[in-house]
Scaffold this motif. Structure first.
Motif, mmCIF file in Angstrom:
data_model
loop_
_atom_site.group_PDB
_atom_site.id
_atom_site.type_symbol
_atom_site.label_atom_id
_atom_site.label_comp_id
_atom_site.label_asym_id
_atom_site.label_seq_id
_atom_site.Cartn_x
_atom_site.Cartn_y
_atom_site.Cartn_z
ATOM 1 N N LEU A 174 0.373 -9.554 2.940
ATOM 2 C CA LEU A 174 -0.232 -8.753 4.004
ATOM 3 C C LEU A 174 0.352 -7.346 4.025
ATOM 4 C CD1 LEU A 174 -0.355 -11.443 6.837
ATOM 5 C CD2 LEU A 174 -2.337 -10.421 5.674
ATOM 6 N N GLN A 175 1.680 -7.225 3.800
ATOM 7 C CA GLN A 175 2.314 -5.905 3.732
ATOM 8 C C GLN A 175 1.700 -5.070 2.614
ATOM 9 O OE1 GLN A 175 6.448 -7.035 3.158
ATOM 10 N NE2 GLN A 175 6.991 -6.267 5.186
ATOM 11 N N LYS A 176 1.506 -5.675 1.462
ATOM 12 C CA LYS A 176 0.940 -4.955 0.313
ATOM 13 C C LYS A 176 -0.457 -4.428 0.621
ATOM 14 C CE LYS A 176 3.584 -7.428 -3.188
ATOM 15 N NZ LYS A 176 3.580 -8.426 -4.257
ATOM 16 N N LYS A 177 -1.287 -5.276 1.204
ATOM 17 C CA LYS A 177 -2.654 -4.858 1.527
ATOM 18 C C LYS A 177 -2.662 -3.735 2.567
ATOM 19 C CE LYS A 177 -4.832 -9.261 0.480
ATOM 20 N NZ LYS A 177 -5.600 -10.398 1.000
ATOM 21 N N ALA A 178 -1.837 -3.868 3.596
ATOM 22 C CA ALA A 178 -1.790 -2.859 4.657
ATOM 23 C C ALA A 178 -1.235 -1.536 4.124
ATOM 24 C CB ALA A 178 -0.948 -3.358 5.828
ATOM 25 N N SER A 179 -0.180 -1.584 3.320
ATOM 26 C CA SER A 179 0.405 -0.342 2.807
ATOM 27 C C SER A 179 -0.554 0.367 1.862
ATOM 28 C CB SER A 179 1.748 -0.602 2.122
ATOM 29 O OG SER A 179 1.597 -1.429 0.993
ATOM 30 N N ASN A 180 -1.330 -0.391 1.112
ATOM 31 C CA ASN A 180 -2.314 0.221 0.224
ATOM 32 C C ASN A 180 -3.343 1.008 1.036
ATOM 33 O OD1 ASN A 180 -5.157 -0.134 -1.266
ATOM 34 N ND2 ASN A 180 -3.506 0.092 -2.775
ATOM 35 N N LYS A 181 -3.768 0.439 2.144
ATOM 36 C CA LYS A 181 -4.752 1.111 3.003
ATOM 37 C C LYS A 181 -4.141 2.348 3.672
ATOM 38 C CE LYS A 181 -8.221 0.196 6.478
ATOM 39 N NZ LYS A 181 -8.964 -0.828 7.213
ATOM 40 N N ILE A 182 -2.932 2.207 4.211
ATOM 41 C CA ILE A 182 -2.279 3.321 4.897
ATOM 42 C C ILE A 182 -1.908 4.429 3.918
ATOM 43 C CG2 ILE A 182 -0.227 4.005 6.217
ATOM 44 C CD1 ILE A 182 -0.320 1.196 7.508
ATOM 45 N N GLY A 183 -1.550 4.061 2.696
ATOM 46 C CA GLY A 183 -1.162 5.048 1.692
ATOM 47 C C GLY A 183 -2.254 6.039 1.348
ATOM 48 N N LYS A 184 -3.474 5.750 1.727
ATOM 49 C CA LYS A 184 -4.600 6.646 1.469
ATOM 50 C C LYS A 184 -4.850 7.611 2.632
ATOM 51 C CE LYS A 184 -6.664 3.284 -1.580
ATOM 52 N NZ LYS A 184 -7.390 2.040 -1.604
ATOM 53 N N MET A 185 -4.067 7.481 3.696
ATOM 54 C CA MET A 185 -4.230 8.319 4.894
ATOM 55 C C MET A 185 -3.189 9.436 4.881
ATOM 56 S SD MET A 185 -4.539 5.315 7.716
ATOM 57 C CE MET A 185 -5.624 3.926 7.522
ATOM 58 N N PRO B 247 11.962 -16.880 10.460
ATOM 59 C CA PRO B 247 12.762 -18.110 10.351
ATOM 60 C C PRO B 247 13.624 -18.151 9.082
ATOM 61 C CG PRO B 247 10.541 -18.646 11.064
ATOM 62 C CD PRO B 247 10.538 -17.185 10.703
ATOM 63 N N ALA B 248 13.194 -17.448 8.041
ATOM 64 C CA ALA B 248 13.947 -17.436 6.777
ATOM 65 C C ALA B 248 15.039 -16.372 6.761
ATOM 66 C CB ALA B 248 12.993 -17.208 5.609
ATOM 67 N N GLY B 249 15.097 -15.526 7.782
ATOM 68 C CA GLY B 249 16.066 -14.425 7.822
ATOM 69 C C GLY B 249 15.331 -13.112 8.027
ATOM 70 N N TYR B 250 16.026 -12.007 7.832
ATOM 71 C CA TYR B 250 15.415 -10.694 8.021
ATOM 72 C C TYR B 250 14.599 -10.315 6.797
ATOM 73 C CZ TYR B 250 18.337 -10.098 12.126
ATOM 74 O OH TYR B 250 18.922 -10.246 13.353
ATOM 75 N N LEU B 251 13.366 -9.955 7.044
ATOM 76 C CA LEU B 251 12.451 -9.519 5.994
ATOM 77 C C LEU B 251 12.322 -8.002 6.090
ATOM 78 C CD1 LEU B 251 10.288 -10.452 3.861
ATOM 79 C CD2 LEU B 251 8.653 -10.412 5.762
ATOM 80 N N PRO B 252 12.435 -7.280 4.977
ATOM 81 C CA PRO B 252 12.267 -5.826 5.060
ATOM 82 C C PRO B 252 10.862 -5.470 5.541
ATOM 83 C CG PRO B 252 13.024 -6.484 2.865
ATOM 84 C CD PRO B 252 12.697 -7.728 3.615
ATOM 85 N N GLY B 253 10.785 -4.620 6.531
ATOM 86 C CA GLY B 253 9.490 -4.153 7.010
ATOM 87 C C GLY B 253 8.851 -3.173 6.040
ATOM 88 N N LEU B 254 9.695 -2.505 5.258
ATOM 89 C CA LEU B 254 9.210 -1.504 4.311
ATOM 90 C C LEU B 254 9.852 -1.723 2.938
ATOM 91 C CD1 LEU B 254 9.545 1.558 6.710
ATOM 92 C CD2 LEU B 254 7.412 0.432 6.034
ATOM 93 N N PRO B 255 9.513 -2.825 2.279
ATOM 94 C CA PRO B 255 10.088 -3.052 0.950
ATOM 95 C C PRO B 255 9.632 -1.978 -0.042
ATOM 96 C CG PRO B 255 8.400 -4.668 1.431
ATOM 97 C CD PRO B 255 8.587 -3.871 2.670
ATOM 98 N N GLU B 256 10.235 -1.986 -1.196
ATOM 99 C CA GLU B 256 10.015 -0.934 -2.200
ATOM 100 C C GLU B 256 8.538 -0.676 -2.469
ATOM 101 O OE1 GLU B 256 8.901 0.237 -6.152
ATOM 102 O OE2 GLU B 256 9.024 -1.875 -5.586
#
Length: 180
Positions: A62-73, A87-96
């Motif tokens: 979901l992050q990949k799809k959203a960032s692809n869309k935002i990256g065009k703005m 539940p698995a721990g901290y997930l980066p909100g803005l991975p590489e």
């Protein structure tokens, strides 16, 4: 130009961004809302708070799809989280791969005391938040600072820490506006 405004749940980010939106030409894009809309379309969630409970791989997609869309703005303020407590721990909100798409020029990290955040969460019946302790909230804010520093190193963007005092979100909003 693209800037990120972030803060943990309950810090007052939505209130501050509402004030900022009235005084700037930047469009405000909520990364989580975009992910939520995509997750609803895929019948994965019922509420926005369900996103952080999805398995990590689904959240990453979901992050990949959203960032692809935002990256065009352009000329936008991205309302997002530096880290997502899952539940698995901290997930980066803005991975590489998200940073590569977004090409952010500056980060604003909104903070308050853990006690203020806990009180705000307890008084907000509109969301289904985890019942974190004051120590949990403190840890999450510290993790956000670590992530912000890492993102800054990767992207070359500046970081500005914004304190949001109780009952005076206009102070934080003005600080953000002064840094745009």
């Amino acid at each position: 130009m693209r800037v990120v405004i972030s803060g943990i749940p309950g810090v007052g980010k939505s209130t501050i961004l509402e004030m900022v939106s009235k005084k700037t030409q930047y469009e405000i894009i909520n990364f989580g809302s975009l992910m939520f809309d995509m997750a609803v379309d895929l019948d994965l969630v019922k509420s926005r708070d369900d996103i952080r409970r999805l398995d990590v791989d689904t959240q990453k997609n979901l992050q990949k799809k959203a960032s692809n869309k935002i990256g065009k703005m352009d000329n936008i303020i991205i309302d997002t989280h530096m880290s997502i407590k899952s539940p698995a721990g901290y997930l980066p909100g803005l991975p590489e791969w998200v940073l590569r798409e977004l090409m952010v020029s500056s980060y604003f990290l909104i903070e308050s005391t853990p006690e203020e955040i806990k009180r705000r969460r307890e008084n907000d019946s509109s969301r289904s938040r985890d019942s974190d302790t004051v120590q949990d909230i403190k840890e999450h804010q510290e993790v956000n600072r670590y992530y912000a520093a890492a993102y800054s190193v990767y992207s070359g963007a500046t970081i500005k820490y914004i304190y949001n005092p109780d009952n005076h979100p206009e102070i934080a909003a003005e600080s953000i506006l002064g840094g745009l």
